[in-house]
Motif scaffolding. Structure first.
Motif, PDB file in Angstrom:
ATOM      1  N   ASN A 147      33.680 -20.656 -52.056  1.00  0.00           N
ATOM      2  CA  ASN A 147      33.005 -19.364 -51.885  1.00  0.00           C
ATOM      3  C   ASN A 147      31.735 -19.484 -51.046  1.00  0.00           C
ATOM      4  N   GLY A 148      31.761 -20.387 -50.090  1.00  0.00           N
ATOM      5  CA  GLY A 148      30.632 -20.537 -49.176  1.00  0.00           C
ATOM      6  C   GLY A 148      29.489 -21.386 -49.686  1.00  0.00           C
ATOM      7  N   LEU A 149      29.609 -21.925 -50.889  1.00  0.00           N
ATOM      8  CA  LEU A 149      28.500 -22.695 -51.466  1.00  0.00           C
ATOM      9  C   LEU A 149      28.174 -23.925 -50.633  1.00  0.00           C
ATOM     10  N   TYR A 150      29.190 -24.537 -50.045  1.00  0.00           N
ATOM     11  CA  TYR A 150      28.966 -25.768 -49.286  1.00  0.00           C
ATOM     12  C   TYR A 150      29.038 -25.522 -47.771  1.00  0.00           C
ATOM     13  N   SER A 151      28.712 -24.296 -47.362  1.00  0.00           N
ATOM     14  CA  SER A 151      28.599 -23.953 -45.949  1.00  0.00           C
ATOM     15  C   SER A 151      27.114 -23.836 -45.617  1.00  0.00           C
ATOM     16  N   PHE A 152      26.669 -24.530 -44.552  1.00  0.00           N
ATOM     17  CA  PHE A 152      25.235 -24.634 -44.301  1.00  0.00           C
ATOM     18  C   PHE A 152      24.806 -24.062 -42.955  1.00  0.00           C
ATOM     19  N   GLY A 153      25.721 -23.338 -42.302  1.00  0.00           N
ATOM     20  CA  GLY A 153      25.368 -22.545 -41.135  1.00  0.00           C
ATOM     21  C   GLY A 153      24.597 -23.294 -40.066  1.00  0.00           C
ATOM     22  N   ASP A 154      23.592 -22.606 -39.476  1.00  0.00           N
ATOM     23  CA  ASP A 154      22.824 -23.214 -38.381  1.00  0.00           C
ATOM     24  C   ASP A 154      21.374 -23.483 -38.750  1.00  0.00           C
ATOM     25  N   ASN A 155      20.960 -23.132 -39.988  1.00  0.00           N
ATOM     26  CA  ASN A 155      19.540 -23.312 -40.306  1.00  0.00           C
ATOM     27  C   ASN A 155      19.261 -23.722 -41.751  1.00  0.00           C
TER      28      ASN A 155
END
Length: 551
Positions: free
Chosen positions: A292-300
């Protein structure tokens, strides 16, 4: 003379059995006493499952009748749940002694579900009642209010149609009272699980606790009925109280097992020593199905990933941990012979391709190493990834060109894109970039809850369950990982990662229990030899305590 020979032969046979059964244990001090022949009792089994009763909550509630059984038992409050552990899958495992990864039964039809992308028909495994009826001259019974479960176990002699736990109890007692040849019975209480749906599967939930106490009352009634049997003194009953799983059908938790017999000494059985998964070949993978996006860290976003590894060989280019696509979107760790590579990319999100930092880590030297990666966002042109080996800073690089590293790919452990052979332990993910001093000071931390940044921990997988296919997440709000492929849980002995206490005496006494132990123990107790072709995975763990009941 003939009478003397007849009396001596059972004694010689008994001595042979005792010597064989005790060879795994230290020799006790000699005891000299007059030989007294024992009555030839028939072994029988009563299994009582209180569905939805979590091991930890049973321990907290400590109901009277179950506690009485525990005083003469080998027991565990931490029975591992299976890869799929809903009501159906758990019961199929208990009845067959086969883990879900083999029987593949999870739907209410109790029919195996074919594997994805496979044209092979799933294997079919016999239930344990089938073996008992084949090898023993006894009657069997299955008493449950669940029609589909009753239909699944078709071969029993008694399967009354009932609708409530009270009716289950009354019908079971009637069979106990009237069937002299009864030798194996399973009794299934389901109202505790239903009660947990109303307010939670916790001892603090009055509805749940009262349902547990009512089930315990029924357990007492069943045991009393057993002891009132006309031939009870010539029968040797093992009473197993257990559960299909703790908690709900949708969110199962570890269960419990209490295997009670008057000859057994009270003892909690536990896993000892250190076991972990051998990620060998590309077939063995552990993954979070949906974070559910918990381990997604994007660009910042800042984050830290740490894992302990022991590589058994050098290998070229396998990804062994990460969340990345094949075209370099995301992040992953790669083995390059003895080198550890950190890889970043954001191709799918408008960022640059592969950005690699190679670390001379001595990765495949046969030792455990603690690998730590911190990622710190400074500004739109500077995002620094730093690498530490065994708490020592090695190097860093700017990964800002990758921009957004988000991907729908799963967080995975295992060889992807190349062969490998390694062990893994204590994977942790923090939503903050740990300071260098914190990384160094906590490289051998024994208790993760004492970490100075514990509040920032969003994933922690010890990878030390020792059985089944679930890597349990111990961080609040995190997600479990699930194993696939021909995984195994070898005992590592004294070669353990930093922070793990060596148990030099673990060999031979470590007991890891799963729901499959129920059938395996039932067959063992009834002297049904468990043949390899049965496919049984369960541990007939009472075999390790024969010195207590083989008399």
């Amino acid at each position: 003379m003939k009478q003397i020979i007849i009396r001596i032969f059972p004694l010689a046979l008994l001595m042979g059995i005792v010597v064989t059964g005790c060879k795994e244990y230290e020799n006790p001090a000699p005891v000299f006493e007059e030989f007294k022949p024992t009555i030839n009792t028939q072994r029988k089994v009563l299994i009582i499952s209180i569905d939805g009763l979590t091991g930890s909550e049973l321990k907290s509630i400590a109901p009277t009748n179950v506690e009485a059984l525990r005083k003469t038992s080998k027991y565990s409050y931490d029975v591992l749940r299976g890869q799929v552990a809903n009501d159906v899958a758990s019961w199929a495992t208990m009845i067959t002694g086969v883990s879900y990864s083999k029987h593949l039964i999870k739907e209410n039809t109790f029919q195996p579900t074919p594997r994805e992308n496979s044209h092979e028909s799933p294997a079919v495994f016999r239930n344990s009642f089938d073996y008992i009826l084949q090898y023993k001259s006894v009657k069997t019974a299955m008493v449950t209010s669940w029609p589909e479960l009753r239909n699944y176990v078709k071969v029993v002699d008694f399967a009354p149609i009932v609708n409530t736990d009270l009716a289950v109890k009354d019908s079971a007692i009637n069979i106990i009272n009237t069937s002299t040849p009864l030798g194996a019975m399973i009794v299934n209480f389901r109202e505790v699980e239903a009660a947990g749906e109303k307010g939670g599967f916790l001892a603090t939930n009055t509805v749940y606790k009262n349902a547990v106490l009512k089930a315990d009352e029924y357990v007492g009634n069943l045991v009393a009925a057993l002891k009132a049997r006309k031939n009870y003194t010539s029968e040797n009953w093992l009473v197993i109280v257990t559960t299909n799983h703790g908690g709900s059908n949708d969110d199962p938790k570890p269960g419990f097992i209490i295997a009670s017999n008057s000859s057994l000494k009270e003892q909690e059985v536990k896993k000892s020593g250190f076991n972990t998964v051998n990620f060998k070949t590309t077939a063995v993978i552990a993954a979070v199905p949906d974070d559910n996006g918990l381990y997604s860290f994007g660009d910042n976003k800042d984050f830290t990933v740490q894992m302990q590894t022991k590589f058994n060989k050098t290998s070229t280019y396998p990804q062994f941990l990460g969340k990345s696509t094949s075209n370099y979107t995301g992040w992953f760790w790669m083995q390059e012979n003895n080198q550890w590579n950190l890889e970043f990319g954001g191709v799918n999100n408008g960022g640059g391709g592969k950005q690699q930092l190679g670390i001379a880590a001595g990765l495949a030297d046969g030792s455990w190493h603690t690998l730590t990666m911190t990622v710190k966002y400074v500004n739109s042109t500077t995002r620094t990834a730093s690498a530490y080996v065994d708490g020592v800073f090695k190097n860093s690089y700017n990964v800002s060109a990758s921009k957004n590293i988000n991907t729908t790919e799963l967080l995975k452990i295992g060889a992807v894109g190349g062969d490998a052979d390694f062990y893994a332990a204590n994977l942790s993910i923090f939503n903050v970039a740990l300071d260098a001093a914190v990384v160094t000071a906590n490289v051998a931390l024994k208790d993760i809850t004492q970490h100075p940044n514990y509040a920032n921990l969003i994933g922690f997988w010890p990878i030390d369950e020792g059985g089944e296919g679930v890597l349990s997440n111990k961080a609040v709000g995190g997600y479990d990982m699930y194993l696939s492929g021909p995984f195994s849980w070898p005992s590592i002995g004294t070669s353990v990662p930093a922070g793990t206490t060596v148990d030099a005496n673990a060999t031979g006494k470590s007991i890891i229990l799963t729901p499959a132990a129920v059938s395996a123990t039932m067959l063992y107790w009834m002297n049904v030899k468990i043949l390899p072709e049965f496919g049984i995975d369960g541990n007939p763990f009472l075999s390790q305590f024969e010195i207590e009941f083989l008399k």
